[in-house]
Design an enzyme around this catalytic site. Structure first.
Site, PDB file in Angstrom:
ATOM      1  CB  CYS A   1      -0.921  -0.019   1.220  1.00 52.44           C
ATOM      2  SG  CYS A   1      -1.850   1.501   1.418  1.00 52.44           S
TER       3      CYS A   1
ATOM      4  CG  ASP B   1      -3.495  14.259  -5.162  1.00 53.14           C
ATOM      5  OD1 ASP B   1      -4.388  13.489  -4.783  1.00 53.14           O
ATOM      6  OD2 ASP B   1      -2.881  14.095  -6.253  1.00 53.14           O
TER       7      ASP B   1
ATOM      8  CG  HIS C   1      -7.573   8.440  -0.430  1.00 47.87           C
ATOM      9  ND1 HIS C   1      -7.574   7.106  -0.764  1.00 47.87           N
ATOM     10  CD2 HIS C   1      -7.887   9.105  -1.575  1.00 47.87           C
ATOM     11  CE1 HIS C   1      -7.861   6.962  -2.042  1.00 47.87           C
ATOM     12  NE2 HIS C   1      -8.070   8.158  -2.562  1.00 47.87           N
TER      13      HIS C   1
ATOM     14  CG  HIS D   1      -4.333  -0.869   4.875  1.00 45.53           C
ATOM     15  ND1 HIS D   1      -3.856  -0.183   3.776  1.00 45.53           N
ATOM     16  CD2 HIS D   1      -5.204  -1.785   4.396  1.00 45.53           C
ATOM     17  CE1 HIS D   1      -4.406  -0.674   2.687  1.00 45.53           C
ATOM     18  NE2 HIS D   1      -5.231  -1.651   3.027  1.00 45.53           N
TER      19      HIS D   1
ATOM     20  CG  HIS E   1      -9.395  13.388  -3.132  1.00 45.05           C
ATOM     21  ND1 HIS E   1      -8.325  13.409  -4.001  1.00 45.05           N
ATOM     22  CD2 HIS E   1      -9.847  12.109  -3.126  1.00 45.05           C
ATOM     23  CE1 HIS E   1      -8.147  12.196  -4.507  1.00 45.05           C
ATOM     24  NE2 HIS E   1      -9.058  11.386  -4.006  1.00 45.05           N
TER      25      HIS E   1
END
Ligand code: AMP
Ligand code: ZN
Length: 115
Positions: free
Chosen positions: A4, A30, A100, A46, A102
């Site tokens: 990952c 990003d 995640h 994770h 954004h």
């Protein structure tokens, strides 16, 4: 998990531009920004996607949302406005299978949510 890329970023095995960090959360720029502000906010464990949020890991999720507000203050977009997106699964456009969010802002993002 070993493969990952976001777990590797948390461990410092892959470089990233850190924006914010606490016990539960890591946030970084990003690599392919689509807005003047484009930060990714991830849990330090994770969790593959939104589908995997449960009672045991929900502390990480609440910490993510508190962190997002701090990040928008750091980036000066708290008052101008911003958008938070989490892509889930194939149709959702998820490419990295580590949960995640954004955080996008720094310009008028418009009303469009899908292409
Ligand atoms: P998603 O389509 O929601 O899975 O988005 C994955 C995001 O991770 C994309 O916006 C990528 O630009 C970003 N990304 C992938 N690898 C890296 C990296 N090494 N550092 C920073 N961002 C990355
Ligand atoms: Zn991971």
């Amino acid at each position: 998990m070993e493969d990952c890329i976001f777990c590797k970023i948390i461990k410092g095995e892959i470089p990233s531009k850190k924006v914010y960090e606490n016990e539960y959360v890591y946030a970084f720029e990003d690599i392919h920004p689509v807005a003047p502000v484009h930060v990714l906010v991830i849990p330090k464990i994770h969790i593959p996607s939104l589908n995997d949020i449960n009672e045991d890991n929900s502390k990480y999720v609440s910490e993510i949302f508190k962190s997002i507000v701090e990040i928008t203050k750091l980036k000066n977009i708290c008052n101008s406005g911003y958008r938070v997106i989490s892509n889930c699964g194939e149709d959702g456009g998820q490419v990295v299978n580590h949960l995640h969010f954004h955080v996008l802002g720094g310009k008028d993002l418009g009303p469009k949510l899908v292409k």
